[in-house]
Design an enzyme around this catalytic site. Structure first.
Site, PDB file in Angstrom:
ATOM      1  N   ASP A   4       0.946  -1.210   0.035  1.00  0.00           N
ATOM      2  CA  ASP A   4       0.078  -0.003  -0.006  1.00  0.00           C
ATOM      3  C   ASP A   4       1.075   1.234   0.009  1.00  0.00           C
ATOM      4  OD1 ASP A   4      -2.438   1.767   0.312  1.00  0.00           O
ATOM      5  OD2 ASP A   4      -2.005   1.803   2.319  1.00  0.00           O
ATOM      6  N   SER A   5       0.113   2.231  -0.179  1.00  0.00           N
ATOM      7  CA  SER A   5       1.032   3.560  -0.187  1.00  0.00           C
ATOM      8  C   SER A   5       1.566   3.922   1.177  1.00  0.00           C
ATOM      9  CB  SER A   5       0.177   4.823  -0.598  1.00  0.00           C
ATOM     10  OG  SER A   5      -1.071   4.856   0.260  1.00  0.00           O
ATOM     11  N   TYR A  33      -0.681   8.356  -2.600  1.00  0.00           N
ATOM     12  CA  TYR A  33      -0.696   8.214  -3.903  1.00  0.00           C
ATOM     13  C   TYR A  33      -1.889   8.679  -4.679  1.00  0.00           C
ATOM     14  CZ  TYR A  33       2.642   4.221  -3.537  1.00  0.00           C
ATOM     15  OH  TYR A  33       3.804   3.459  -3.763  1.00  0.00           O
ATOM     16  N   GLY A  34      -3.001   8.962  -3.555  1.00  0.00           N
ATOM     17  CA  GLY A  34      -4.294   9.400  -4.294  1.00  0.00           C
ATOM     18  C   GLY A  34      -4.399  10.733  -5.099  1.00  0.00           C
ATOM     19  N   CYS A  93      -4.176  -1.294  -2.290  1.00  0.00           N
ATOM     20  CA  CYS A  93      -4.375   0.234  -2.174  1.00  0.00           C
ATOM     21  C   CYS A  93      -5.342   0.462  -3.450  1.00  0.00           C
ATOM     22  CB  CYS A  93      -2.934   0.789  -2.537  1.00  0.00           C
ATOM     23  SG  CYS A  93      -2.913   2.701  -2.850  1.00  0.00           S
ATOM     24  N   ASN A  94      -6.176   1.330  -2.969  1.00  0.00           N
ATOM     25  CA  ASN A  94      -7.419   1.479  -4.170  1.00  0.00           C
ATOM     26  C   ASN A  94      -6.717   2.205  -5.507  1.00  0.00           C
ATOM     27  OD1 ASN A  94     -10.137   0.815  -3.170  1.00  0.00           O
ATOM     28  ND2 ASN A  94      -8.896   1.089  -1.562  1.00  0.00           N
ATOM     29  N   THR A  95      -5.599   3.153  -5.126  1.00  0.00           N
ATOM     30  CA  THR A  95      -5.263   3.911  -6.172  1.00  0.00           C
ATOM     31  C   THR A  95      -4.338   3.263  -6.971  1.00  0.00           C
ATOM     32  OG1 THR A  95      -5.342   5.729  -4.547  1.00  0.00           O
ATOM     33  CG2 THR A  95      -4.212   6.457  -6.683  1.00  0.00           C
ATOM     34  N   GLU A 132      -4.928   9.199   9.844  1.00  0.00           N
ATOM     35  CA  GLU A 132      -3.619   8.926  10.172  1.00  0.00           C
ATOM     36  C   GLU A 132      -3.446   9.736  11.437  1.00  0.00           C
ATOM     37  OE1 GLU A 132      -0.782   8.917   7.428  1.00  0.00           O
ATOM     38  OE2 GLU A 132      -1.956   7.269   6.259  1.00  0.00           O
ATOM     39  N   CYS A 145     -11.414   3.188  -0.277  1.00  0.00           N
ATOM     40  CA  CYS A 145      -9.893   3.648  -0.082  1.00  0.00           C
ATOM     41  C   CYS A 145      -9.501   2.801   1.377  1.00  0.00           C
ATOM     42  CB  CYS A 145     -10.051   5.107   0.408  1.00  0.00           C
ATOM     43  SG  CYS A 145      -8.419   5.614   1.074  1.00  0.00           S
ATOM     44  N   THR A 146      -8.242   2.499   1.276  1.00  0.00           N
ATOM     45  CA  THR A 146      -8.005   1.542   2.228  1.00  0.00           C
ATOM     46  C   THR A 146      -8.281   2.116   3.651  1.00  0.00           C
ATOM     47  OG1 THR A 146      -5.702   2.830   2.144  1.00  0.00           O
ATOM     48  CG2 THR A 146      -5.963   0.612   1.117  1.00  0.00           C
ATOM     49  N   HIS A 147      -8.094   3.665   4.118  1.00  0.00           N
ATOM     50  CA  HIS A 147      -8.369   4.100   5.273  1.00  0.00           C
ATOM     51  C   HIS A 147      -9.938   4.402   5.784  1.00  0.00           C
ATOM     52  CE1 HIS A 147      -4.471   5.657   4.524  1.00  0.00           C
ATOM     53  NE2 HIS A 147      -4.135   6.176   5.555  1.00  0.00           N
TER      54      HIS A 147
HETATM   55  N1  DGL Z   1      -4.095   3.819   0.204  1.00  0.00           N
HETATM   56  C1  DGL Z   1      -4.590   4.862  -0.735  1.00  0.00           C
HETATM   57  C2  DGL Z   1      -5.872   4.395  -1.471  1.00  0.00           C
HETATM   58  O1  DGL Z   1      -6.387   3.038  -1.003  1.00  0.00           O
HETATM   59  C3  DGL Z   1      -5.146   5.970   0.475  1.00  0.00           C
HETATM   60  C4  DGL Z   1      -3.927   6.880   0.728  1.00  0.00           C
HETATM   61  C5  DGL Z   1      -3.238   7.663  -0.429  1.00  0.00           C
HETATM   62  O2  DGL Z   1      -3.819   8.317  -0.995  1.00  0.00           O
HETATM   63  O3  DGL Z   1      -2.198   7.083  -0.553  1.00  0.00           O
HETATM   64  O4  DGL Z   1      -6.408   4.874  -2.245  1.00  0.00           O
END
Ligand code: DGL
Length: 271
Positions: free
Chosen positions: A13-14, A45-46, A76-78, A155, A187-189
């Site tokens: 993940d990011s 990453y977003g 990571c979704n992005t 975070e 999104c992971t969070h």
């Molecule tokens: N892990 C990213 C996602 O799921 C979220 C955090 C980021 O923007 O890197 O898209």
């Protein structure tokens, strides 16, 4: 692939968000070992371009391959939206992202054919969720909404703060008016904000956590490839980051169900 069964699964993940996916893998597939990489030096990453996310993801995959992983989860979704299609063609081990499993679950659950999706700017702009949903059922209306403040709030640990509630209301009121019956936490969070999102959206909206569906998908993928860990195998977890190892470790300890003593920092640009 013989002899690979007890090799680890690579999860990346990011940053810390993909731990929600690692936690779910641990819950559903307790015999699987995991090598986790969080790109804490280059998060978020977003807001970055597709080319950059592909370059970052290639480096991470090369690092994970040095650990002899048997499969890779793009947690990571992005990165799933931007890089998975390109990178899986370059690999000879199976790979799974979080977008398709999440989308599939929303399609299975929607009754009124109106699905909402919340995520980073990159994920929402990529329209990959919409494309995938329409590939299966073009009659479904998909309404996307980027929620860029959610990641920093998580975070900062402000999961139940009144500020978080207010921001959630502002982002989601618009989706509420759209009469959706399923909302993908894209999104992971966001699964960590589930109870606030639930309060704002109400009980009538089904919240889809792609982490849960991805762990199911990973289990199926490992089985199909004949590389599931042996029953009773003792899992081993290793955590790597590109920066701020101590901050990562304390976040990880707040959400994983076991104690993490060590997080290793590596120079991902070398891969
Ligand atoms: N892990 C990213 C996602 O799921 C979220 C955090 C980021 O923007 O890197 O898209």
């Amino acid at each position: 692939m013989n002899g690979m069964n007890n090799a680890p699964v690579g999860v990346f993940d990011s940053g810390v968000g993909g731990l929600t996916v690692a936690r779910e893998i641990n819950r559903q597939l307790p015999n699987e070992s995991i090598i986790y990489f969080g790109d804490t030096a280059r998060v978020p990453y977003g807001s970055k371009s597709k080319d950059t996310i592909i370059r970052y993801s290639r480096q991470i995959v090369r690092f994970l391959q040095t650990k002899n992983v048997k499969a890779i989860v793009v947690a990571c979704n992005t990165a799933s939206a931007f890089a998975l299609d390109t990178i899986e063609k370059e690999l000879d081990i199976p790979m799974i992202g979080v977008v398709k499993p999440g989308a599939k679950s929303a399609i299975d659950h929607t009754k009124n054919k109106r699905i909402g999706i919340i995520g980073t700017e990159g994920t929402i702009k990529s329209e990959l969720y919409t494309e995938y949903i329409h590939g299966i059922d073009p009659e479904i209306t998909v309404i996307g909404k980027a929620c860029p403040l959610f990641c920093p709030l998580v975070e900062e640990g402000m999961l139940h703060d009144s500020v978080t509630y207010e921001i959630t209301r502002r982002y989601l009121d618009e989706l509420k008016e759209q009469n959706i019956d399923s909302l993908i936490l894209g999104c992971t969070h966001y699964p960590l904000l589930r109870s606030t999102i639930r309060d704002v959206m109400g009980e009538g909206v089904n919240l889809v956590n792609p982490a849960y569906e991805t762990a199911i998908g990973l289990g199926e993928m490992l089985k199909q490839n004949g590389i599931s860990a042996d029953i009773g195998a003792r899992p081993d977890y290793e955590f790597y980051v590109s920066d701020a190892a101590d901050k990562f470790k304390s976040f990880a300890n707040s959400i994983m169900p076991f104690e993490i003593d060590e997080t290793n920092r590596i120079n991902i640009e070398e891969f």
